[in-house]
Design an enzyme around this catalytic site. Structure first.
Site, mmCIF file in Angstrom:
data_model
loop_
_atom_site.group_PDB
_atom_site.id
_atom_site.type_symbol
_atom_site.label_atom_id
_atom_site.label_comp_id
_atom_site.label_asym_id
_atom_site.label_seq_id
_atom_site.Cartn_x
_atom_site.Cartn_y
_atom_site.Cartn_z
ATOM 1 N NE ARG A 65 -3.516 2.485 2.329
ATOM 2 C CZ ARG A 65 -4.087 3.146 3.338
ATOM 3 N NH1 ARG A 65 -4.176 2.451 4.695
ATOM 4 N NH2 ARG A 65 -5.124 4.195 3.222
ATOM 5 C CG HIS A 66 -0.957 4.852 -0.991
ATOM 6 N ND1 HIS A 66 -1.386 5.542 0.032
ATOM 7 C CD2 HIS A 66 -2.282 4.482 -1.606
ATOM 8 C CE1 HIS A 66 -2.492 5.601 0.138
ATOM 9 N NE2 HIS A 66 -2.921 5.039 -0.596
ATOM 10 C CG HIS A 253 -5.011 2.294 -4.195
ATOM 11 N ND1 HIS A 253 -4.853 3.703 -4.055
ATOM 12 C CD2 HIS A 253 -4.774 2.197 -5.540
ATOM 13 C CE1 HIS A 253 -4.732 4.166 -5.173
ATOM 14 N NE2 HIS A 253 -4.613 3.217 -6.110
#
Length: 329
Positions: A65-66, A253
């Site tokens: 995930r970012h 995400h």
């Protein structure tokens, strides 16, 4: 000075992809007993790397995930930071300089950037990749700027950004229903390259952003699109000098990580609308999931392949109870 050119404490510590002992005590690709030895970075000190290119069915996939996004902490940040007509950070967790992209300031609204802590988290993951000898051969990201930044800062911290180009894949973007006002104005690969992001301008994506927004997408269709994309990227024939197969890194995400855990298993597990409602709680910023596939073609989740990031009330560790649920709610 451009944002991507700025030095940082983490980047100053790690300046080259040297072989480092697994001082954290976590499983690496070389010395683990509970993780299949299916991949190893070409920078390994002990690997006997033959010349030329190796094509191997065995591989490792890292899904991440970012980092922390700016609009989560600072709603309305564009208006508040531009009262004088130019961007000026009003909190020390805001970037001092925005990426020098050739686009209007308003485009950062739906396509936000990382906070300073988000940058540090990405750099810590990069350090983990280096220490655990899991440097990727190829990197794919969602077109969201925060995902491209996360991949870029992780590679820079590992001293590996000049060796791997980032492939921007619109098919990795999150559920389009989260954007009722329409398609965000993503930066193009040319704009990203001009802003000093090392992107692959020659990469041909599975799907364009325009096609992604060509019709409404249900939650079920989103999950199907993401899982098919993940499996396709994992099956691509990648070139590597690694005798244990390529290492593929995918930055997306929170839902990307959840759907990956559902996809890389014997029987695919889908994600429902209820599952995705507060998905960020179960997959914190920079949460990573690592999967190994041996020559037997079976995927295995490697829980201890990379160390998590923990600080006071924050941890990047995945909520395993939620991640390994067996059925859709």
């Amino acid at each position: 000075m451009r944002r991507s050119d700025r030095g940082s404490p983490m980047h100053d510590i790690i300046v080259s992809p040297k072989c480092v002992a697994s001082s954290y005590g976590f499983a690496t690709l070389e010395d683990t007993t509970d993780v299949p030895r299916t991949a190893r970075s070409a920078t390994s000190c002990t690997a006997s790397t033959p010349p030329g290119t190796i094509r191997n069915a065995a591989r490792r996939v890292i899904v991440m995930r970012h980092g922390e996004r700016l609009d989560d902490l600072f709603p309305g940040w564009i208006e508040k930071s531009c009262l004088s007509g130019v961007y000026r950070a009003y909190d020390l967790n805001m970037p001092l300089v925005l990426p020098q992209l050739d686009r209007p300031m308003a485009h950062f609204d739906a396509d936000t950037v990382l906070t300073e802590m988000g940058t540090v988290l990405a750099q810590m993951v990069g350090r983990g990749l280096l220490i655990n000898k899991t440097l990727p051969d190829v990197v794919y990201t969602s077109p969201a700027l925060r995902c491209v930044q996360t991949a870029s800062f992780a590679l820079k911290a590992a001293g590996y950004d000049d060796q791997v180009k980032i492939r921007v894949e619109p098919a990795l973007f999150e559920n389009t229903t989260l954007y009722p006002e329409g398609q965000p104005k993503f930066a193009t690969p040319a704009q990203l390259a001009a802003a000093d992001f090392n992107v692959d301008a020659n990469y041909k994506p599975i799907m364009t952003a325009d096609k992604l927004w060509s019709r409404p997408e249900s939650i079920e269709e989103y999950g199907d699109r993401l899982q098919k994309t993940l499996l396709q990227l994992a099956e691509n024939i990648e070139t590597t000098t690694n005798p244990y197969g390529p290492i593929i890194m995918i930055v997306g995400h929170a839902s990307t990580v959840d759907l990956a855990i559902g996809a890389f298993r014997e029987q695919i597990r889908r994600s429902s609308a209820a599952d995705l409602l507060n998905i960020g709680i179960f997959y914190p910023f920079c949460a990573t999931a690592v999967f190994d596939r041996s020559i037997t073609q079976q995927w295995k989740y490697c829980e201890n392949a990379l160390p998590p990031i923990t600080y006071r009330n924050f941890t990047s560790k995945i909520n395993s109870r939620f991640a390994f649920r067996t059925s859709v709610k």
